[in-house]
Motif scaffolding. Structure first.
Motif, short mmCIF file in Angstrom:
data_model
loop_
_atom_site.label_atom_id
_atom_site.label_comp_id
_atom_site.label_asym_id
_atom_site.label_seq_id
_atom_site.Cartn_x
_atom_site.Cartn_y
_atom_site.Cartn_z
N ALA A 1 14.91 103.32 28.08
CA ALA A 1 15.09 102.16 28.74
C ALA A 1 16.28 102.46 30.03
CB ALA A 1 14.50 101.30 28.29
N VAL A 2 16.75 102.87 31.22
CA VAL A 2 18.18 102.73 31.00
C VAL A 2 18.13 101.88 32.94
CG1 VAL A 2 17.68 105.56 30.86
CG2 VAL A 2 17.19 104.52 33.55
N THR B 1 18.31 97.81 18.95
CA THR B 1 17.94 96.66 17.80
C THR B 1 17.75 96.66 16.77
OG1 THR B 1 15.94 98.15 17.56
CG2 THR B 1 16.04 96.91 20.18
N PRO B 2 17.91 95.70 16.09
CA PRO B 2 18.04 95.67 15.28
C PRO B 2 17.58 96.40 13.71
CG PRO B 2 17.86 93.12 15.77
CD PRO B 2 17.17 94.84 16.80
N ASP B 3 18.18 96.87 13.22
CA ASP B 3 17.61 97.72 12.09
C ASP B 3 17.33 99.02 11.69
OD1 ASP B 3 17.71 95.79 9.96
OD2 ASP B 3 16.14 95.10 10.41
N ASP B 4 17.60 99.79 13.72
CA ASP B 4 17.67 100.69 14.18
C ASP B 4 15.93 101.85 13.97
OD1 ASP B 4 21.03 102.37 12.59
OD2 ASP B 4 20.83 101.10 14.46
N LEU B 5 15.93 100.64 14.35
CA LEU B 5 13.79 100.87 14.74
C LEU B 5 13.25 102.56 15.36
CD1 LEU B 5 13.43 96.79 15.01
CD2 LEU B 5 13.19 98.37 13.11
N PRO B 6 12.38 102.75 14.70
CA PRO B 6 12.31 103.74 15.52
C PRO B 6 12.79 103.58 17.72
CG PRO B 6 11.58 104.75 14.15
CD PRO B 6 11.69 102.71 14.09
N GLY B 7 12.62 103.73 17.79
CA GLY B 7 12.99 103.76 19.73
C GLY B 7 13.93 103.28 20.06
N SER B 8 15.08 102.74 18.75
CA SER B 8 16.24 102.42 18.96
C SER B 8 17.25 103.73 19.03
CB SER B 8 16.70 101.63 18.16
OG SER B 8 16.67 101.73 16.18
N GLN B 9 16.63 104.83 18.39
CA GLN B 9 17.48 105.61 18.07
C GLN B 9 16.36 106.60 18.44
OE1 GLN B 9 21.18 106.35 17.80
NE2 GLN B 9 20.75 104.28 18.29
N LEU C 1 18.64 102.92 26.20
CA LEU C 1 17.81 102.48 25.04
C LEU C 1 16.32 102.46 25.15
CD1 LEU C 1 17.44 99.61 22.95
CD2 LEU C 1 15.75 98.40 24.11
N PRO C 2 16.26 103.81 24.00
CA PRO C 2 14.80 104.70 23.27
C PRO C 2 14.02 103.65 22.89
CG PRO C 2 16.93 105.76 22.56
CD PRO C 2 17.40 104.39 22.53
N ILE C 3 12.29 103.59 23.57
CA ILE C 3 11.90 102.34 23.59
C ILE C 3 10.45 103.58 23.67
CG2 ILE C 3 12.31 100.72 24.04
CD1 ILE C 3 10.51 102.68 26.76
N GLY C 4 9.17 102.90 23.43
CA GLY C 4 7.86 103.52 23.42
C GLY C 4 7.49 103.21 24.10
#
Length: 294
Positions: free
Chosen positions: A170-171, A196-204, A238-241
């Motif tokens: 997401a940009v 996002t909270p807890d470094d969820l996959p998609g957030s890194q 933001l990396p996301i699904g």
């Protein structure tokens, strides 16, 4: 009026077809069972059982009476068990949680399938925030959680992947990346990546560019919507699904494929000590639902 002991004697004998075993199950003497059945037959006006020295069997009238009375006993037993469960604080409702709109659709479909298989089991589906997901699961407020982040906790069990999707980025809509079909992890060197909270996959993105050009990481956003708002404001990417681009369309945010990042896997998670038959049945329903749609 049919007394309770008469009901139990008749139904048990109809199932056992043996006076001795019926006496054992009803905790009375064989003579008492025989006496009760004879009394019932006198009141009905016809034999309910045919008896010989070798076998006992239901007569047509007895069989019909058994079919009429059996559901009533089952309802009484089920009603009493529900009362006991309520009295002990045990709910007949399975509480499942999800993060994101697509997860809600999947869990709702699994809930409908489970209810069709087990009409007595109700499923309450609720959305949870990323930061609250694991605490709610550990606290018992949620019994099953649909999640895309792994865990190495010994007290949590993570099932196999139900859904796998590509990882997107997401940009801001005015960012140079917004006009590209895809970007690589190396392209993120020097770019602020929101968390996002807890470094969820998609957030890194899971891969890092060369050490001399590290990804710049920002403090975690309090919620997913907050993270997208920061993206739209130009505070970072933001990396996301991939499903996010369908459910969270925004004029200030563009979505671009993150081509060399690993995919996002969505799985069910539950407490190890909470792996009840009801939880396992829900997991099976979710798996069957996804398999049938494939």
């Amino acid at each position: 009026m049919l007394e309770r002991y008469e009901l139990e004697a008749f139904l048990t004998l109809a199932e056992e077809l043996h006076f001795g075993r019926t006496a054992e199950r009803t905790h009375v003497s064989t003579a008492r069972v025989s006496q009760t059945i004879r009394s019932l037959e006198r009141r009905v006006g016809a034999p309910l059982f045919n008896r010989t020295s070798r076998r006992v069997e239901l007569t047509p009238i007895g069989h019909r009476l058994y079919e009429d009375l059996k559901p009533a006993r089952e309802m009484i037993v089920a009603g009493f068990e529900r009362a006991v469960r309520s009295g002990r604080g045990i709910s007949d409702t399975l509480h499942v949680g999800f993060v994101g709109a697509a997860g809600g659709q999947l869990l709702s479909g699994a809930a409908e399938l489970l209810h069709a298989r087990q009409p007595g089991c109700e499923v309450l589906v609720r959305e949870v925030q990323l930061v609250d997901a694991v605490p709610l699961l550990l606290g018992g407020e949620v019994e099953v959680l649909l999640t895309c982040f792994p865990t190495e906790r010994d007290d949590l069990h993570t099932g196999p992947a139900l859904v796998t999707e590509a990882r997107m980025l997401a940009v801001p809509s005015g960012h140079p990346f917004a006009n590209r079909r895809s970007v690589s992890v190396e392209d993120l060197a020097g770019v602020t990546v929101l968390r996002t909270p807890d470094d969820l996959p998609g957030s890194q993105p899971s891969r890092q560019p060369p050490a001399e050009q590290p990804i710049e990481s920002s403090p975690a956003a309090g919620s997913f919507q907050e993270a997208l708002t920061l993206v739209g404001a130009g505070r970072g990417v933001l990396p996301i699904g991939a499903h996010i681009r369908r459910y969270y369309m925004r004029p200030d945010v563009a979505y671009v494929l993150l081509e060399d990042a690993p995919p996002v896997h969505w799985r069910l998670m539950w407490r190890v000590d909470g792996a009840t038959a009801r939880v396992r049945a829900f997991a099976a329903a979710a798996h069957d639902l996804v398999s049938s749609a494939a």
